[in-house]
Design a protein around this motif. Structure first.
Motif, PDB file in Angstrom:
ATOM      1  N   LYS A  10       0.728  -1.148  -0.205  1.00 24.70           N
ATOM      2  CA  LYS A  10      -0.177  -0.039  -0.204  1.00 24.70           C
ATOM      3  C   LYS A  10       1.033   1.273  -0.028  1.00 24.70           C
ATOM      4  CE  LYS A  10      -4.090  -1.860   2.219  1.00 24.70           C
ATOM      5  NZ  LYS A  10      -5.364  -1.649   3.102  1.00 24.70           N
ATOM      6  N   ILE A  11       0.316   2.280  -0.641  1.00 27.18           N
ATOM      7  CA  ILE A  11       1.002   3.581  -0.663  1.00 27.18           C
ATOM      8  C   ILE A  11       1.012   4.395   0.881  1.00 27.18           C
ATOM      9  CG2 ILE A  11       0.823   6.018  -1.562  1.00 27.18           C
ATOM     10  CD1 ILE A  11      -0.624   4.912  -3.767  1.00 27.18           C
TER      11      ILE A  11
ATOM     12  N   MET B 164     -11.547  10.677   0.547  1.00 26.74           N
ATOM     13  CA  MET B 164     -11.220   9.771  -0.592  1.00 26.74           C
ATOM     14  C   MET B 164      -9.859   8.910  -0.446  1.00 26.74           C
ATOM     15  SD  MET B 164      -9.129  11.741  -4.031  1.00 26.74           S
ATOM     16  CE  MET B 164     -10.835  12.472  -4.811  1.00 26.74           C
ATOM     17  N   ALA B 165      -9.023   9.399   0.456  1.00 20.03           N
ATOM     18  CA  ALA B 165      -7.769   8.662   0.928  1.00 20.03           C
ATOM     19  C   ALA B 165      -8.421   7.741   1.705  1.00 20.03           C
ATOM     20  CB  ALA B 165      -6.905   9.685   1.737  1.00 20.03           C
ATOM     21  N   LEU B 166      -9.214   7.582   2.561  1.00 17.04           N
ATOM     22  CA  LEU B 166      -9.707   6.726   3.389  1.00 17.04           C
ATOM     23  C   LEU B 166     -10.589   5.486   2.564  1.00 17.04           C
ATOM     24  CD1 LEU B 166     -10.806   8.757   6.325  1.00 17.04           C
ATOM     25  CD2 LEU B 166      -8.703   7.411   6.155  1.00 17.04           C
ATOM     26  N   ALA B 167     -11.029   5.879   1.491  1.00 22.59           N
ATOM     27  CA  ALA B 167     -11.864   5.051   0.537  1.00 22.59           C
ATOM     28  C   ALA B 167     -10.841   4.046  -0.197  1.00 22.59           C
ATOM     29  CB  ALA B 167     -13.045   5.959  -0.080  1.00 22.59           C
TER      30      ALA B 167
ATOM     31  N   GLU C 103      -2.563   3.371   2.675  1.00 17.25           N
ATOM     32  CA  GLU C 103      -2.380   3.440   4.249  1.00 17.25           C
ATOM     33  C   GLU C 103      -2.154   4.773   4.791  1.00 17.25           C
ATOM     34  OE1 GLU C 103      -0.266   0.869   7.909  1.00 17.25           O
ATOM     35  OE2 GLU C 103       0.540   0.446   5.624  1.00 17.25           O
ATOM     36  N   VAL C 104      -3.459   5.279   5.625  1.00 15.95           N
ATOM     37  CA  VAL C 104      -2.838   6.500   6.216  1.00 15.95           C
ATOM     38  C   VAL C 104      -2.346   6.266   7.485  1.00 15.95           C
ATOM     39  CG1 VAL C 104      -4.028   8.636   7.015  1.00 15.95           C
ATOM     40  CG2 VAL C 104      -4.830   7.571   4.990  1.00 15.95           C
TER      41      VAL C 104
ATOM     42  N   GLU D 279      -8.863   4.383  14.288  1.00 10.34           N
ATOM     43  CA  GLU D 279      -7.495   3.751  14.734  1.00 10.34           C
ATOM     44  C   GLU D 279      -6.499   4.778  14.246  1.00 10.34           C
ATOM     45  OE1 GLU D 279      -8.092   2.259  10.478  1.00 10.34           O
ATOM     46  OE2 GLU D 279      -9.224   2.561  12.221  1.00 10.34           O
ATOM     47  N   ILE D 280      -6.679   5.763  13.376  1.00  8.52           N
ATOM     48  CA  ILE D 280      -5.729   6.483  12.658  1.00  8.52           C
ATOM     49  C   ILE D 280      -5.334   7.562  13.589  1.00  8.52           C
ATOM     50  CG2 ILE D 280      -5.062   8.029  10.634  1.00  8.52           C
ATOM     51  CD1 ILE D 280      -6.967   6.281   8.956  1.00  8.52           C
ATOM     52  N   PRO D 281      -3.995   7.711  13.789  1.00  8.99           N
ATOM     53  CA  PRO D 281      -3.741   8.739  15.055  1.00  8.99           C
ATOM     54  C   PRO D 281      -3.826   9.975  14.223  1.00  8.99           C
ATOM     55  CG  PRO D 281      -1.569   7.548  14.142  1.00  8.99           C
ATOM     56  CD  PRO D 281      -2.915   6.996  13.361  1.00  8.99           C
TER      57      PRO D 281
END
Length: 306
Positions: A3-4, A22-25, A30-31, A61-63
């Motif tokens: 993943k990016i 958009m990124a989360l979808a 991977e953010v 869960e994303i900080p």
């Protein structure tokens, strides 16, 4: 396929929310973290808005890290109105998560730590004033060499502004930070300017259909945009920079040249300056977005609300 890995720096207003969603979808992304900066609203509202977006997208869960509350010189006007006082259309939700969900580590040191941890791999998307990035590179000057790429929404191509006569909003809010980043970040740098986003706008009909999808995310987007004045076109400014990182081929044409930021002009402070004739002879050149595959962009944006 790996993943990016993505870091996102935001001043979370409505368009930042659209870009984040958009990124989360995007399954290929991977953010790793979201850093917050003042801009569309106060830093506390920015942090709350990011947490609210993560809650809607079931990605708590994303900080999230609290960053700069003002420009490097402290010159920011305290007037916040274009996306409502809170940045998300003043469409408050009592069930939204509070600031206790933020990480204890501040945004600047989080940027430094994560970029060093994933040296050569991180794609950093900067969607607000560049204050956190400027502070980070001053603490760790080696930081730019450790990024895979930096993608910015900000600046302008033709000296026409939307915050001042000659300066785009993000750069105008902290010209010194924009100067530091455009001159000291020597990693591959891609810029979605004000004119580029406007020239690749979508229709009001697309927007209407987009927010009227029968999903929780679409209902959230419709709610936070309900009080925005009607416009003949729809421009999701920050989403272009995000799309360019997720899917490189979405941007079909770039202009490459050295860039800097005007700091001392009476009328042009904060304006992006382009060295199109290479008079500065600078080795590092930025990639300025010119044309977009709108069909692919619309698909990415549509999927953000599914």
């Amino acid at each position: 396929m790996a993943k990016i890995p993505l870091l996102v720096d935001v001043d979370c207003g409505v368009d930042d929310a659209q870009a984040l969603m958009m990124a989360l979808a995007a399954p290929e992304v991977e953010v790793l973290g979201i850093t917050c900066c003042f801009g569309n609203t106060t830093i506390d509202h920015v942090c709350k808005n990011v947490l609210r977006v993560l809650q809607v997208c079931n990605r708590m869960e994303i900080p999230v890290f609290r960053g700069a509350s003002n420009s490097l010189l402290g010159e920011i006007s305290a007037q916040y109105s274009h996306f409502g006082g809170d940045g998300l259309g003043d469409a408050e939700d009592p069930s939204s998560p509070g600031l206790e969900y933020l990480q204890e580590e501040d945004a600047v040191h989080a940027l430094i730590r994560i970029i060093n941890q994933y040296e050569g791999k991180i794609n950093l998307v900067a969607l607000g004033p560049l204050t956190n990035l400027a502070l980070a590179v001053k603490i760790d000057p080696s930081l730019p060499k450790k990024l895979n790429k930096l993608c910015i929404m900000g600046g302008n191509l033709e000296g026409r502004g939307n915050r001042s006569v000659c300066a785009e909003f993000n750069f105008c809010l902290d010209p010194e930070a924009a100067y530091i980043v455009t001159n000291e970040f020597t990693c591959p740098m891609f810029i979605a300017t004000l004119e580029f986003t406007r020239e690749n706008c979508l229709t009001a009909e697309y927007f209407k259909n987009w927010v009227n999808q029968d999903t929780e995310k679409a209902r959230f987007m419709k709610k936070i945009t309900a009080k925005l004045p009607p416009r003949p076109t729809f421009v999701s400014y920050d989403s272009y920079a995000m799309a360019a990182v997720i899917e490189e081929n979405i941007i079909t044409e770039y202009m490459q040249c050295s860039v800097s930021v005007e700091l001392h002009g009476r009328y042009a402070r904060g304006m992006l300056v382009l060295d199109t004739d290479d008079k500065w002879k600078k080795e590092h050149k930025a990639f300025l977005m010119k044309k977009c595959n709108l069909d692919r962009f619309k698909e990415r944006l549509w999927n953000a609300l599914l």
